[in-house]
Design a protein around this motif. Structure first.
Motif, PDB file in Angstrom:
ATOM      1  N   PHE A   1       0.787  -1.214   0.010  1.00 31.92           N
ATOM      2  CA  PHE A   1      -0.016   0.088  -0.042  1.00 31.92           C
ATOM      3  C   PHE A   1       0.868   1.255   0.091  1.00 31.92           C
ATOM      4  CE2 PHE A   1      -2.491   3.347   2.498  1.00 31.92           C
ATOM      5  CZ  PHE A   1      -3.338   3.542   1.400  1.00 31.92           C
ATOM      6  N   LEU A   2       2.207   1.162   0.507  1.00 33.16           N
ATOM      7  CA  LEU A   2       2.802   2.261   0.614  1.00 33.16           C
ATOM      8  C   LEU A   2       3.542   2.722  -0.588  1.00 33.16           C
ATOM      9  CD1 LEU A   2       5.325   1.468   3.890  1.00 33.16           C
ATOM     10  CD2 LEU A   2       3.315   2.946   3.500  1.00 33.16           C
ATOM     11  N   ARG A   3       3.578   1.504  -1.697  1.00 40.27           N
ATOM     12  CA  ARG A   3       3.668   1.784  -2.911  1.00 40.27           C
ATOM     13  C   ARG A   3       2.891   2.737  -3.826  1.00 40.27           C
ATOM     14  NH1 ARG A   3       6.715  -3.861  -4.898  1.00 40.27           N
ATOM     15  NH2 ARG A   3       8.116  -4.039  -3.250  1.00 40.27           N
ATOM     16  N   ALA A   4       1.734   2.726  -3.344  1.00 35.83           N
ATOM     17  CA  ALA A   4       0.632   3.504  -3.730  1.00 35.83           C
ATOM     18  C   ALA A   4       0.731   5.065  -3.357  1.00 35.83           C
ATOM     19  CB  ALA A   4      -0.703   3.025  -3.694  1.00 35.83           C
ATOM     20  N   TRP A   5       1.826   5.377  -2.955  1.00 41.26           N
ATOM     21  CA  TRP A   5       1.864   6.713  -2.420  1.00 41.26           C
ATOM     22  C   TRP A   5       1.616   7.862  -3.256  1.00 41.26           C
ATOM     23  CZ3 TRP A   5       4.936  10.370  -4.552  1.00 41.26           C
ATOM     24  CH2 TRP A   5       5.964  10.018  -5.383  1.00 41.26           C
ATOM     25  N   PRO A   6       1.445   7.717  -4.662  1.00 46.11           N
ATOM     26  CA  PRO A   6       1.224   8.733  -5.671  1.00 46.11           C
ATOM     27  C   PRO A   6      -0.307   9.154  -5.765  1.00 46.11           C
ATOM     28  CG  PRO A   6       2.871   7.269  -6.558  1.00 46.11           C
ATOM     29  CD  PRO A   6       2.499   6.640  -5.479  1.00 46.11           C
ATOM     30  N   VAL A   7      -0.962   8.159  -5.220  1.00 47.05           N
ATOM     31  CA  VAL A   7      -2.389   8.341  -4.863  1.00 47.05           C
ATOM     32  C   VAL A   7      -3.024   8.533  -3.736  1.00 47.05           C
ATOM     33  CG1 VAL A   7      -4.700   7.122  -5.546  1.00 47.05           C
ATOM     34  CG2 VAL A   7      -2.510   6.137  -6.637  1.00 47.05           C
ATOM     35  N   TRP A   8      -2.580   7.795  -2.824  1.00 46.21           N
ATOM     36  CA  TRP A   8      -2.930   8.303  -1.386  1.00 46.21           C
ATOM     37  C   TRP A   8      -2.647   9.295  -0.682  1.00 46.21           C
ATOM     38  CZ3 TRP A   8       0.687   8.328   2.436  1.00 46.21           C
ATOM     39  CH2 TRP A   8       1.774   7.373   2.272  1.00 46.21           C
ATOM     40  N   THR A   9      -1.432   9.955  -1.156  1.00 42.30           N
ATOM     41  CA  THR A   9      -0.967  11.259  -0.685  1.00 42.30           C
ATOM     42  C   THR A   9      -1.824  12.245  -1.010  1.00 42.30           C
ATOM     43  OG1 THR A   9       0.502  11.334  -2.788  1.00 42.30           O
ATOM     44  CG2 THR A   9       1.451  10.818  -0.583  1.00 42.30           C
ATOM     45  N   PHE A  10      -2.638  12.220  -1.939  1.00 43.08           N
ATOM     46  CA  PHE A  10      -3.493  13.282  -2.114  1.00 43.08           C
ATOM     47  C   PHE A  10      -4.741  13.244  -1.293  1.00 43.08           C
ATOM     48  CE2 PHE A  10      -1.609  12.836  -6.332  1.00 43.08           C
ATOM     49  CZ  PHE A  10      -1.332  14.369  -6.524  1.00 43.08           C
ATOM     50  N   PHE A  11      -5.071  12.043  -0.651  1.00 46.32           N
ATOM     51  CA  PHE A  11      -6.030  12.127   0.252  1.00 46.32           C
ATOM     52  C   PHE A  11      -5.413  12.658   1.825  1.00 46.32           C
ATOM     53  CE2 PHE A  11      -8.289   9.626   4.129  1.00 46.32           C
ATOM     54  CZ  PHE A  11      -9.393   9.984   3.826  1.00 46.32           C
ATOM     55  N   VAL A  12      -4.260  12.485   1.944  1.00 42.52           N
ATOM     56  CA  VAL A  12      -3.447  13.184   2.941  1.00 42.52           C
ATOM     57  C   VAL A  12      -3.822  14.658   2.932  1.00 42.52           C
ATOM     58  CG1 VAL A  12      -1.511  13.536   4.424  1.00 42.52           C
ATOM     59  CG2 VAL A  12      -2.174  11.321   3.517  1.00 42.52           C
ATOM     60  N   LEU A  13      -3.515  15.079   1.653  1.00 39.25           N
ATOM     61  CA  LEU A  13      -3.598  16.620   1.639  1.00 39.25           C
ATOM     62  C   LEU A  13      -5.084  17.038   1.663  1.00 39.25           C
ATOM     63  CD1 LEU A  13      -1.597  17.351  -1.885  1.00 39.25           C
ATOM     64  CD2 LEU A  13      -1.031  17.894   0.282  1.00 39.25           C
ATOM     65  N   ALA A  14      -6.084  16.291   1.049  1.00 42.75           N
ATOM     66  CA  ALA A  14      -7.504  16.592   1.443  1.00 42.75           C
ATOM     67  C   ALA A  14      -7.859  16.492   2.902  1.00 42.75           C
ATOM     68  CB  ALA A  14      -8.237  15.403   0.809  1.00 42.75           C
ATOM     69  N   ILE A  15      -7.297  15.760   3.547  1.00 39.49           N
ATOM     70  CA  ILE A  15      -7.625  15.818   5.211  1.00 39.49           C
ATOM     71  C   ILE A  15      -6.935  17.205   5.766  1.00 39.49           C
ATOM     72  CG2 ILE A  15      -6.900  14.610   7.429  1.00 39.49           C
ATOM     73  CD1 ILE A  15      -6.870  11.960   6.103  1.00 39.49           C
ATOM     74  N   LEU A  16      -5.598  17.254   5.357  1.00 35.39           N
ATOM     75  CA  LEU A  16      -5.146  18.579   6.056  1.00 35.39           C
ATOM     76  C   LEU A  16      -5.918  19.774   5.471  1.00 35.39           C
ATOM     77  CD1 LEU A  16      -1.405  17.910   5.486  1.00 35.39           C
ATOM     78  CD2 LEU A  16      -2.580  17.762   7.450  1.00 35.39           C
ATOM     79  N   GLY A  17      -6.281  19.976   4.336  1.00 34.47           N
ATOM     80  CA  GLY A  17      -7.187  21.228   3.723  1.00 34.47           C
ATOM     81  C   GLY A  17      -8.515  21.184   4.182  1.00 34.47           C
ATOM     82  N   SER A  18      -9.189  20.172   4.500  1.00 37.06           N
ATOM     83  CA  SER A  18     -10.438  20.017   4.985  1.00 37.06           C
ATOM     84  C   SER A  18     -10.806  20.602   6.262  1.00 37.06           C
ATOM     85  CB  SER A  18     -11.073  18.455   4.804  1.00 37.06           C
ATOM     86  OG  SER A  18     -11.128  18.016   3.530  1.00 37.06           O
ATOM     87  N   PHE A  19      -9.782  20.391   7.230  1.00 39.99           N
ATOM     88  CA  PHE A  19      -9.985  20.831   8.326  1.00 39.99           C
ATOM     89  C   PHE A  19      -9.015  21.825   8.950  1.00 39.99           C
ATOM     90  CE2 PHE A  19     -10.993  16.102   8.487  1.00 39.99           C
ATOM     91  CZ  PHE A  19     -12.047  16.066   9.095  1.00 39.99           C
TER      92      PHE A  19
END
Length: 421
Positions: free
Chosen positions: A71-89
């Motif tokens: 799953f860590l190898r899929a970082w080019p995808v899930w890092t955008f979810f991390v950005l979404a968490i930071l930006g949402s709150f």
């Protein structure tokens, strides 16, 4: 063996067989998710939700087989979810609003999460997944053209109205609940796949390609047409012998459609597609200044997702773009979108992720995905695809599919065996 223990073991074996057959439906749900991607958003969301739900249930029942390190190898995808968490709150005092802002970005996390569990199997389904997109684009265009014919019959319109403004662009795609530029990107991806895939029957391939090219002109999407021209030039210069039939067909199709739409199209269509002035005067380039100013004032973490529309609309009004403010238009540039929403952090993650995917596809000589990522990067110069549901799902699904090939040697041997079977 103890009769009671034997009884329960038999029941568990039956349950495993039943669950195994049920979980195979996730592939059909994935195909349907990709098939509906170019069209009705609600139907597409239902299909994708069902796929993710079934895939998650399979992971729960077989959690010991889940390879979290992949799953860590899929970082080019899930890092955008991390950005979404930071930006949402960030910048939001109401937690409920924060979760609402996060709602559309879950695919960045859930799609790679599900793909990782069966990455070997998904990699073998690559052709079927791309074909689902091809068929989805064809059906979407048929729906749109069917509506055009119906409206012309009901309105007793002459034949030359077929190419008027009321039947092109947003008016053309509204019946299918889709955006012309996004549908254009999906069509370009479909054409690229069909050029390279030799397993599709030529009697089906060539008529479909011509139909898709014709549809690009009806969409009046300059970016999609630019992309198809760039790729045809690339194939012509480097792979003429290998794809000469496809290239000849595409060139003839482009020329024929250009002449047809230039002769019969409305003044609006001609000015939009064939006028240099309309490209140079496109106001979205001028509107970029508003998002850039937001970034300059909030350079590190941006303004977050809660306040971005309000702040950007204020900037639009300051620069005289009142209509853009009324329509709540986004930046129409993905880099500027992340810079204004997530600051330098967002811009850095976006640039690193998409260019890693592009360069890694070249390194791996997976040229179909090289073209896919190049088209995605180029389209995001004038669109903010990763803040729209269709763009998010498209990126999450196809990037996860691409990364499924990033396997260990022992897994690759299993993949080869599955393909042979």
């Amino acid at each position: 063996m103890n009769p009671i223990k034997e009884f329960f073991l038999d029941k568990m074996n039956i349950a495993n067989k039943v669950s195994g057959s049920v979980f195979k439906w996730k592939y059909w749900l994935l195909y349907l998710s990709v098939f509906t991607l170019p069209m009705f958003m609600r139907l597409n969301n239902i299909m994708l939700f069902a796929f993710i739900l079934l895939g998650t249930l399979e992971i729960i029942m077989n959690h010991k087989k889940y390879l979290a390190k992949h799953f860590l190898r899929a970082w080019p995808v899930w890092t955008f979810f991390v950005l979404a968490i930071l930006g949402s709150f960030y910048g939001s005092e109401d937690i409920g609003i924060g979760f609402k802002n996060l709602e559309r970005y879950w695919s960045f996390f859930l799609v790679p999460f599900v793909f990782v569990h069966g990455m070997v199997q998904y990699e073998t389904k690559r052709e079927q997944i791309f074909m689902s997109l091809v068929l989805g684009c064809v059906v979407t265009l048929l729906i749109c053209y069917g509506n055009v014919v119906y409206e012309m019959i009901v309105g007793n319109e002459p034949l030359d109205y077929f190419f008027r403004w009321r039947h092109i662009g947003h008016q053309f795609t509204e019946i299918a609940d889709t955006h012309p530029t996004y549908l254009g990107i999906f069509i370009v991806t479909s054409v690229l796949f069909m050029i390279q895939d030799k397993r599709i029957n030529a009697k089906l391939k060539y008529p479909i390609m011509v139909f898709l090219i014709f549809g690009l002109f009806q969409l009046a999407s300059r970016m999609a047409l630019l992309l198809i021209v760039v790729f045809i030039l690339y194939f012509f210069l480097l792979y003429l012998k290998k794809y000469k039939a496809q290239i000849a067909l595409l060139i003839l199709g482009l020329i024929a459609c250009s002449l047809l739409f230039n002769k019969l199209g409305s003044d609006y269509m001609k000015s939009r597609l064939f006028s240099k002035e309309s490209i140079a005067d496109d106001k979205r380039f001028q509107r970029w200044e508003a998002s850039y100013q937001i970034f300059k004032e909030n350079p590190f973490l941006g303004v977050g997702y809660t306040q971005i529309e309000e702040i950007r609309n204020i900037k639009y009004k300051q620069f005289g773009f009142d209509q853009a403010a009324r329509q709540d238009l986004n930046a129409h540039n993905q880099l500027l979108e992340y810079l204004s929403r997530n600051g330098a952090l967002g811009g850095f993650v976006y640039v690193i992720s998409v260019f890693f995917l592009f360069l890694y596809s070249i390194y791996r000589k997976d040229y179909l995905f090289t073209f896919v990522f190049f088209a995605f990067i180029l389209a995001n110069l004038t669109e903010s695809m990763m803040v729209r549901i269709k763009g998010i799902e498209y990126f999450a699904i196809f990037t996860s599919l691409f990364l499924c090939h990033n396997l260990k040697p022992e897994l690759k041997s299993v993949s080869s065996h599955i393909k042979k079977v």
